[in-house]
Design a protein around this motif. Sequence first.
Motif, PDB file in Angstrom:
ATOM      1  N   ARG B  10       0.676  -1.263   0.073  1.00 33.47           N
ATOM      2  CA  ARG B  10       0.187   0.142  -0.077  1.00 33.47           C
ATOM      3  C   ARG B  10       0.963   1.335   0.157  1.00 33.47           C
ATOM      4  O   ARG B  10       0.477   2.271  -0.589  1.00 33.47           O
ATOM      5  CB  ARG B  10      -0.705  -0.126   1.177  1.00 33.47           C
ATOM      6  CG  ARG B  10      -1.991  -1.087   1.184  1.00 33.47           C
ATOM      7  CD  ARG B  10      -2.846  -1.292   2.220  1.00 33.47           C
ATOM      8  NE  ARG B  10      -3.325  -0.003   2.710  1.00 33.47           N
ATOM      9  CZ  ARG B  10      -3.483   0.302   4.305  1.00 33.47           C
ATOM     10  NH1 ARG B  10      -3.120  -0.677   4.959  1.00 33.47           N
ATOM     11  NH2 ARG B  10      -4.067   1.313   4.414  1.00 33.47           N
ATOM     12  N   TYR B  11       1.944   1.120   0.706  1.00 34.64           N
ATOM     13  CA  TYR B  11       3.027   2.282   0.567  1.00 34.64           C
ATOM     14  C   TYR B  11       3.568   2.631  -0.580  1.00 34.64           C
ATOM     15  O   TYR B  11       3.579   3.660  -1.081  1.00 34.64           O
ATOM     16  CB  TYR B  11       3.943   2.112   1.759  1.00 34.64           C
ATOM     17  CG  TYR B  11       4.914   3.404   1.964  1.00 34.64           C
ATOM     18  CD1 TYR B  11       4.304   4.596   2.360  1.00 34.64           C
ATOM     19  CD2 TYR B  11       6.242   3.161   1.854  1.00 34.64           C
ATOM     20  CE1 TYR B  11       5.123   5.699   2.572  1.00 34.64           C
ATOM     21  CE2 TYR B  11       7.190   4.272   2.122  1.00 34.64           C
ATOM     22  CZ  TYR B  11       6.588   5.695   2.517  1.00 34.64           C
ATOM     23  OH  TYR B  11       7.393   6.711   2.720  1.00 34.64           O
ATOM     24  N   GLY B  12       3.634   1.357  -1.439  1.00 39.27           N
ATOM     25  CA  GLY B  12       4.158   1.605  -2.752  1.00 39.27           C
ATOM     26  C   GLY B  12       3.599   2.072  -3.644  1.00 39.27           C
ATOM     27  O   GLY B  12       3.545   3.100  -4.521  1.00 39.27           O
ATOM     28  N   ASP B  13       1.839   1.654  -3.410  1.00 44.87           N
ATOM     29  CA  ASP B  13       1.000   2.238  -4.301  1.00 44.87           C
ATOM     30  C   ASP B  13       0.859   3.714  -4.028  1.00 44.87           C
ATOM     31  O   ASP B  13       0.787   4.483  -5.089  1.00 44.87           O
ATOM     32  CB  ASP B  13      -0.272   1.579  -3.782  1.00 44.87           C
ATOM     33  CG  ASP B  13      -0.485   0.255  -4.230  1.00 44.87           C
ATOM     34  OD1 ASP B  13       0.238  -0.323  -5.025  1.00 44.87           O
ATOM     35  OD2 ASP B  13      -1.494  -0.402  -3.704  1.00 44.87           O
ATOM     36  N   ALA B  14       1.098   4.241  -2.921  1.00 41.37           N
ATOM     37  CA  ALA B  14       1.030   5.812  -2.519  1.00 41.37           C
ATOM     38  C   ALA B  14       1.992   6.427  -3.177  1.00 41.37           C
ATOM     39  O   ALA B  14       1.861   7.315  -3.612  1.00 41.37           O
ATOM     40  CB  ALA B  14       0.830   5.914  -0.941  1.00 41.37           C
ATOM     41  N   LEU B  15       3.206   5.813  -3.026  1.00 48.61           N
ATOM     42  CA  LEU B  15       4.464   6.639  -3.579  1.00 48.61           C
ATOM     43  C   LEU B  15       4.485   6.485  -5.004  1.00 48.61           C
ATOM     44  O   LEU B  15       4.731   7.600  -5.566  1.00 48.61           O
ATOM     45  CB  LEU B  15       5.776   5.927  -3.018  1.00 48.61           C
ATOM     46  CG  LEU B  15       6.005   6.184  -1.252  1.00 48.61           C
ATOM     47  CD1 LEU B  15       7.587   5.723  -1.359  1.00 48.61           C
ATOM     48  CD2 LEU B  15       5.761   7.539  -1.105  1.00 48.61           C
ATOM     49  N   GLU B  16       3.743   5.685  -5.611  1.00 48.41           N
ATOM     50  CA  GLU B  16       3.712   5.778  -7.302  1.00 48.41           C
ATOM     51  C   GLU B  16       2.745   6.600  -7.431  1.00 48.41           C
ATOM     52  O   GLU B  16       3.010   7.454  -8.456  1.00 48.41           O
ATOM     53  CB  GLU B  16       3.095   4.258  -7.706  1.00 48.41           C
ATOM     54  CG  GLU B  16       2.936   4.089  -9.217  1.00 48.41           C
ATOM     55  CD  GLU B  16       2.815   3.001  -9.705  1.00 48.41           C
ATOM     56  OE1 GLU B  16       2.998   2.052  -9.258  1.00 48.41           O
ATOM     57  OE2 GLU B  16       2.257   2.864 -10.702  1.00 48.41           O
ATOM     58  N   GLU B  18       2.301   9.380  -5.977  1.00 45.73           N
ATOM     59  CA  GLU B  18       2.980  10.550  -5.740  1.00 45.73           C
ATOM     60  C   GLU B  18       4.378  11.005  -6.923  1.00 45.73           C
ATOM     61  O   GLU B  18       4.240  12.117  -7.252  1.00 45.73           O
ATOM     62  CB  GLU B  18       4.091  10.827  -4.366  1.00 45.73           C
ATOM     63  CG  GLU B  18       3.012  10.778  -3.191  1.00 45.73           C
ATOM     64  CD  GLU B  18       2.331  11.922  -3.107  1.00 45.73           C
ATOM     65  OE1 GLU B  18       2.991  13.023  -2.990  1.00 45.73           O
ATOM     66  OE2 GLU B  18       1.097  11.947  -2.545  1.00 45.73           O
ATOM     67  N   VAL B  19       4.928  10.014  -7.199  1.00 42.68           N
ATOM     68  CA  VAL B  19       6.057  10.138  -8.063  1.00 42.68           C
ATOM     69  C   VAL B  19       5.856  10.011  -9.446  1.00 42.68           C
ATOM     70  O   VAL B  19       6.311  10.584 -10.327  1.00 42.68           O
ATOM     71  CB  VAL B  19       7.245   8.869  -7.621  1.00 42.68           C
ATOM     72  CG1 VAL B  19       6.702   7.774  -8.242  1.00 42.68           C
ATOM     73  CG2 VAL B  19       8.732   9.558  -8.357  1.00 42.68           C
ATOM     74  N   ALA B  20       4.611   9.388  -9.840  1.00 44.38           N
ATOM     75  CA  ALA B  20       4.323   9.085 -11.310  1.00 44.38           C
ATOM     76  C   ALA B  20       4.297  10.656 -12.051  1.00 44.38           C
ATOM     77  O   ALA B  20       4.673  10.746 -13.312  1.00 44.38           O
ATOM     78  CB  ALA B  20       3.297   8.021 -11.373  1.00 44.38           C
TER      79      ALA B  20
END
Lengths: 153, 431
Positions: B10-16, B18-20
């Motif tokens: 879920r943290y990876g989903d959230a950072l994606e 942000e960064v995408a």
Amino acid sequence: MEHSESHADFEEFARQAGPRLARALVASRGVHGAADAASEALAYAFEHWPDVRSMENPMGYLFRVGQSRTRPRQRPRLPAPDQVGLPDVEPRLVPALLALPETQRAAVWLVHACDWSYAEVAAALDTTTSMVGNHVSRGLSRLRSELEVTFDA
Amino acid sequence: MPDLLDELRRYGDALEREVAPLVRVPDTYGPEGSQTHQRSRRQRVLVLVAALAFLATGVVVALAVERGGDPQPDGDTKLPTVDTTPAPPPEVFPDATAGGTWTKLPGGPLAARQGHSLVVGDGRVLLWGGVVPETSNAYGDGAELSLATRQWRVIPEAPLAPRADHVAVWTGTEMVVWGGGNRFGGDEQVDGAAYSPTARTWRRIAAAPLPEGPEYAGVWTGSELMVFGASLAGTHGAAYDPRSDAWRVMRPADLSTTLDSRVSLLWTGTRLVAFDPVPQLAGAVSGVQVFSYDPATDTWSDTRITDLKEQALGGGTLDGFVYLVGYGGSMVQLDPESLEWEAKGEVIPGCEDVPTVRAAGTDVLISMSCQVAVLYEPSSGRKHNLSPPEGVNIWPPTEWADGMLVTWQQLSPSGEPTEATSVWTYAPARR
């Protein structure tokens, strides 16, 4: 016609690969560093598109390109979970993740936060799948040890 | 209780998320994507800051080492260094006459040699052993090329004596190296070891129930390494199963003719086919003797002699048939069940050399050192001349794997080491 098709191919690839690549790089480069690294990798992919297109695992290769074309910060900066809309996620997860050795952090992140296969991670880190397994196992063990009060082992 | 893996994802989903939006996609209609590829001032500043931080870290680490401290107390210092330098892109050359693509890859760290093995498996090209050209000094080293990353790494030291002209096969997970000698009929070995590129380790394999003396050849059948050789005392063969690390002895062949040299072997999918010229006095050859082995019944066929009067020949299998090409360029097609053969005429006239014959997709690829190579279409009998880039010789050892031919270039046609080595692949055009 062929030129246009090549552009269309690349644009479709970039549309799908860009976010995935940036997500993969974020644990080693931080948010802005990952965006820069992914952008550099996509620029490289465009310049070498016929080669990249024919690769079996372009993501692993471009991950390495992104890392090699950007300089790492001393330690990446990652936002706290509540800053990205995840107030229910354990706040100590981020410092615990950042405290991992870089190889373990990359392996854990790519496998469990990015859903990459061991083979993809092995290509990205230029190591073997068994070593990836070791890094993931040791990294998770260390994370669980750091966060043992909160998480199931 | 929260789950660590779920929270990581879920943290990876959230950072994606942000960064995408921050990722810059090259402008595919600008020059080399330059409109979006220009580094911003912020990037340059970041690079400078990072470089200074890198230098400062180096100083701190150096001081820590000098004090006897451990710069990485986590124990990861023993892990292999990750080389993130991308390999140069491959050079690609279209084949002007037969179609398809030749690709040049880096040649790797090994010195030029003869009698080495080349095995392709798990997306890697593995080179091992051989001798210094024109000498009996054998090598015991090897290296492997990742076809995905185009980067080489040295294979760890093998638990085997150096050797050349050994048998080497890819089992699906390991490269098994067995037999070999010093190329001049000496130091013949009957031992072997298996190398796993994934684990980067060797293991010695069980001792073979075979005598020293014969020059053995070998093939991989899909489940066994089958080795076979002949001496004045008769024939000797055994099959090794890597799953059980055990050998089984093959019944000796009852031949009416003499086997004069190292017998050539082919695996058709169900049978082992052996072939060898039948020698006569003064170097003449009365034909090529062919016989086969059925592993299901542990029995050998009778010997058939074709009228392919060639002193040396190469062979390959395709779609259950065997194709033998002689020194003079004539080819026969054999049915391995009946050993009936059909002459196919001269496929490479006027060259006179030991041919290399390989199945290449739906075609048979035949090459000789005079830099002549053809693709033969069995279905139509048509031939397509290949035009390899200058200096590329399709010499043994070569492998057909993953839809392409793989060869390592390191010797000139006269046997002299070339200035630089390279790996070449050829992917035929689809017809």
